[in-house]
Design a protein around this motif. Structure first.
Motif, short mmCIF file in Angstrom:
data_model
loop_
_atom_site.label_atom_id
_atom_site.label_comp_id
_atom_site.label_asym_id
_atom_site.label_seq_id
_atom_site.Cartn_x
_atom_site.Cartn_y
_atom_site.Cartn_z
N MET A 57 -72.98 37.29 -110.88
CA MET A 57 -72.74 36.61 -109.64
C MET A 57 -71.23 36.45 -109.46
SD MET A 57 -74.12 32.82 -108.36
CE MET A 57 -74.45 32.31 -110.01
N LYS A 58 -70.76 36.66 -108.23
CA LYS A 58 -69.35 36.47 -107.93
C LYS A 58 -69.12 35.02 -107.51
CE LYS A 58 -68.12 41.13 -106.57
NZ LYS A 58 -67.45 41.96 -105.57
N LEU A 59 -68.14 34.38 -108.14
CA LEU A 59 -67.84 32.98 -107.88
C LEU A 59 -66.38 32.83 -107.47
CD1 LEU A 59 -69.54 31.47 -111.06
CD2 LEU A 59 -70.51 31.62 -108.75
N LEU A 60 -66.17 32.26 -106.29
CA LEU A 60 -64.83 31.93 -105.81
C LEU A 60 -64.58 30.47 -106.16
CD1 LEU A 60 -62.28 32.57 -104.13
CD2 LEU A 60 -63.60 31.93 -102.08
N LEU A 61 -63.52 30.21 -106.92
CA LEU A 61 -63.22 28.85 -107.34
C LEU A 61 -62.28 28.18 -106.36
CD1 LEU A 61 -64.35 30.23 -109.89
CD2 LEU A 61 -62.80 28.81 -111.22
N ASP A 62 -62.57 26.91 -106.04
CA ASP A 62 -61.64 26.18 -105.17
C ASP A 62 -60.37 25.84 -105.95
OD1 ASP A 62 -62.03 23.74 -106.58
OD2 ASP A 62 -62.99 22.73 -104.90
N THR A 63 -59.39 25.34 -105.26
CA THR A 63 -58.07 25.13 -105.84
C THR A 63 -58.09 24.16 -107.00
OG1 THR A 63 -57.13 25.60 -103.67
CG2 THR A 63 -55.67 24.57 -105.29
N HIS A 64 -58.83 23.06 -106.87
CA HIS A 64 -58.86 22.10 -107.98
C HIS A 64 -59.52 22.68 -109.22
CE1 HIS A 64 -57.58 19.01 -105.08
NE2 HIS A 64 -57.02 18.51 -106.16
N LEU A 65 -60.56 23.46 -109.04
CA LEU A 65 -61.19 24.10 -110.21
C LEU A 65 -60.21 25.03 -110.91
CD1 LEU A 65 -64.79 24.89 -108.94
CD2 LEU A 65 -64.14 23.32 -110.77
N ASP B 155 -59.27 20.21 -93.67
CA ASP B 155 -58.28 20.90 -94.51
C ASP B 155 -58.36 22.41 -94.29
OD1 ASP B 155 -57.27 22.35 -96.90
OD2 ASP B 155 -56.87 20.33 -97.64
N PRO B 156 -57.27 23.03 -93.80
CA PRO B 156 -57.31 24.46 -93.51
C PRO B 156 -57.51 25.32 -94.75
CG PRO B 156 -55.07 23.62 -93.30
CD PRO B 156 -55.96 22.43 -93.49
N PHE B 157 -57.06 24.87 -95.90
CA PHE B 157 -57.23 25.64 -97.12
C PHE B 157 -58.71 25.67 -97.53
CE2 PHE B 157 -52.84 24.04 -97.34
CZ PHE B 157 -52.18 25.26 -97.30
N ASP B 158 -59.37 24.55 -97.45
CA ASP B 158 -60.79 24.52 -97.77
C ASP B 158 -61.60 25.33 -96.76
OD1 ASP B 158 -60.63 22.96 -100.10
OD2 ASP B 158 -60.55 21.12 -98.93
N ARG B 159 -61.22 25.26 -95.51
CA ARG B 159 -61.95 26.01 -94.47
C ARG B 159 -61.81 27.52 -94.67
NH1 ARG B 159 -63.85 23.42 -90.07
NH2 ARG B 159 -63.21 25.04 -88.60
N ILE B 160 -60.65 27.99 -95.07
CA ILE B 160 -60.51 29.44 -95.30
C ILE B 160 -61.31 29.86 -96.53
CG2 ILE B 160 -58.35 29.42 -96.66
CD1 ILE B 160 -59.19 32.03 -93.98
N LEU B 161 -61.39 29.01 -97.55
CA LEU B 161 -62.20 29.33 -98.73
C LEU B 161 -63.68 29.46 -98.35
CD1 LEU B 161 -60.62 27.03 -101.48
CD2 LEU B 161 -60.28 29.49 -101.16
N VAL B 162 -64.16 28.55 -97.51
CA VAL B 162 -65.55 28.62 -97.05
C VAL B 162 -65.76 29.91 -96.26
CG1 VAL B 162 -67.29 27.57 -95.54
CG2 VAL B 162 -65.90 26.12 -97.04
N ALA B 163 -64.84 30.22 -95.36
CA ALA B 163 -64.95 31.44 -94.56
C ALA B 163 -64.95 32.68 -95.45
CB ALA B 163 -63.80 31.50 -93.54
N GLN B 164 -64.10 32.70 -96.45
CA GLN B 164 -64.07 33.84 -97.37
C GLN B 164 -65.40 34.00 -98.08
OE1 GLN B 164 -60.33 32.73 -99.49
NE2 GLN B 164 -59.75 34.85 -99.06
N ALA B 165 -65.97 32.90 -98.55
CA ALA B 165 -67.25 32.96 -99.25
C ALA B 165 -68.34 33.52 -98.33
CB ALA B 165 -67.64 31.59 -99.77
N ILE B 166 -68.36 33.07 -97.10
CA ILE B 166 -69.38 33.53 -96.15
C ILE B 166 -69.20 35.01 -95.84
CG2 ILE B 166 -70.19 33.32 -93.77
CD1 ILE B 166 -69.58 30.25 -94.06
N VAL B 167 -67.98 35.40 -95.48
CA VAL B 167 -67.72 36.80 -95.11
C VAL B 167 -67.99 37.75 -96.27
CG1 VAL B 167 -65.89 38.43 -94.45
CG2 VAL B 167 -66.10 36.23 -93.26
N GLU B 168 -67.57 37.37 -97.46
CA GLU B 168 -67.71 38.24 -98.63
C GLU B 168 -69.07 38.14 -99.31
OE1 GLU B 168 -65.43 40.48 -99.31
OE2 GLU B 168 -64.11 39.70 -97.72
N GLY B 169 -69.87 37.13 -98.93
CA GLY B 169 -71.18 36.96 -99.55
C GLY B 169 -71.10 36.55 -101.00
N ILE B 170 -70.11 35.69 -101.30
CA ILE B 170 -69.94 35.19 -102.66
C ILE B 170 -70.08 33.68 -102.65
CG2 ILE B 170 -68.51 37.11 -103.44
CD1 ILE B 170 -66.04 35.53 -102.89
N THR B 171 -70.30 33.09 -103.80
CA THR B 171 -70.49 31.65 -103.89
C THR B 171 -69.16 30.95 -104.13
OG1 THR B 171 -72.72 31.95 -104.77
CG2 THR B 171 -71.67 29.81 -105.17
#
Length: 128
Positions: free
Chosen positions: A1-9, A94-110
């Motif tokens: 599974m592909k996992l995108l980590l948020d900044t704090h992680l 928060d624009p940084f969190d919003r782009i992370l969510v968008a990336q996850a949706i577009v790329e189909g990753i968690t």
């Protein structure tokens, strides 16, 4: 599974692994999972570091090198990511969190996040 980590992680994994939840640690240590970081997270770190934020006192260049050396994959920001932000509900400002969510949706990753508010977005977002 592909996992995108948020900044704090990312920050905790690199400098304060004791702050990671057991769930986050288990997911990150599972060799079946591919770990990704977003260019947006490094951008956020650089900006907040320059503003003197105590929780962002890391050299983004060193962090990036360490992530790459530890087999994390870098996810660039694309125009598809940017325009998909427009379809997100206004849950988080928060624009940084919003782009992370968008990336996850577009790329189909968690997206793994420590932020319960971010985890309210529909789609592949998991609070850890």
């Amino acid at each position: 599974m592909k996992l995108l980590l948020d900044t704090h992680l990312l920050l905790w994994a690199a400098g304060s692994p004791g702050q990671l939840s057991v769930t986050a640690r288990d997911l990150m240590e599972d060799p079946q999972n591919e770990l990704l970081f977003s260019a947006a997270s490094l951008w956020e770190i650089v900006i907040k570091h320059s503003l003197g934020r105590a929780d962002f006192q890391v050299d983004a260049r060193v962090l990036r090198r360490g992530l790459l050396d530890n087999d994390y994959q870098e996810l660039a920001i694309t125009s598809a990511h940017a325009v998909s932000i427009g379809s997100l509900p206004p849950i988080h400002k928060d624009p940084f969190d919003r782009i992370l969510v968008a990336q996850a949706i577009v790329e189909g990753i968690t997206l793994l996040t420590t932020d319960a508010l971010v985890a309210q977005y529909p789609g592949p977002v998991r609070h850890v």
